[in-house]
Write an enzyme that holds these catalytic residues in place. Sequence first.
Site, mmCIF file in Angstrom:
data_model
loop_
_atom_site.group_PDB
_atom_site.id
_atom_site.type_symbol
_atom_site.label_atom_id
_atom_site.label_comp_id
_atom_site.label_asym_id
_atom_site.label_seq_id
_atom_site.Cartn_x
_atom_site.Cartn_y
_atom_site.Cartn_z
ATOM 1 N N PRO A 63 0.825 -1.207 0.000
ATOM 2 C CA PRO A 63 0.000 0.000 0.000
ATOM 3 C C PRO A 63 0.864 1.264 0.000
ATOM 4 C CG PRO A 63 -0.660 -1.503 1.766
ATOM 5 C CD PRO A 63 0.623 -2.016 1.203
ATOM 6 N N HIS A 64 0.475 2.227 -0.818
ATOM 7 C CA HIS A 64 1.168 3.515 -0.876
ATOM 8 C C HIS A 64 0.200 4.563 -1.390
ATOM 9 C CE1 HIS A 64 1.779 1.457 -4.725
ATOM 10 N NE2 HIS A 64 1.801 2.647 -5.277
ATOM 11 N N GLY A 65 0.571 5.807 -1.250
ATOM 12 C CA GLY A 65 -0.316 6.904 -1.622
ATOM 13 C C GLY A 65 -0.368 7.154 -3.113
#
Length: 146
Positions: A63-65
């Site tokens: 998960p990352h922005g």
Amino acid sequence: MTKDILTKDNMMLGAVLNDKEEAIRLTGNILKENGYVEESYVDKMLEREKLTSTYIGNNVAIPHGTDDAKDAVLHTGLSVVTVPDGGVDFNGENVHILIGIAGKGGEEHLEILSKIALVCAEEENIQKLIHADTKEDILAILEGVN
């Protein structure tokens, strides 16, 4: 002073998670609580997941922005969450390892992603991460990211 990208404070072993959103919030909140990102970055991680899954295979999600979340990154950092018992569902894929990423710049972000991908390409490393007994074990496997 630069912060280490991955520390023992950025890890949680043996998590029990109900769903993908809870998993992403946890990985993001670890980064937030340790001073790597602003709170808005966690929402951008959830937004990114709606665009396309961050599941990369081998029971791993990263998960990352979104691209526009860079301003919410204070320091480049990683969070690692293991979910050995049962895992968590990511669109029909079972995830046992979550590696949250916050990259200060585009280059750093891609460099970290490629290092993680190399480690996670080997099934032996995946099994060691999933069944790690200590945070030191995780650090040893992911030592190349710092």
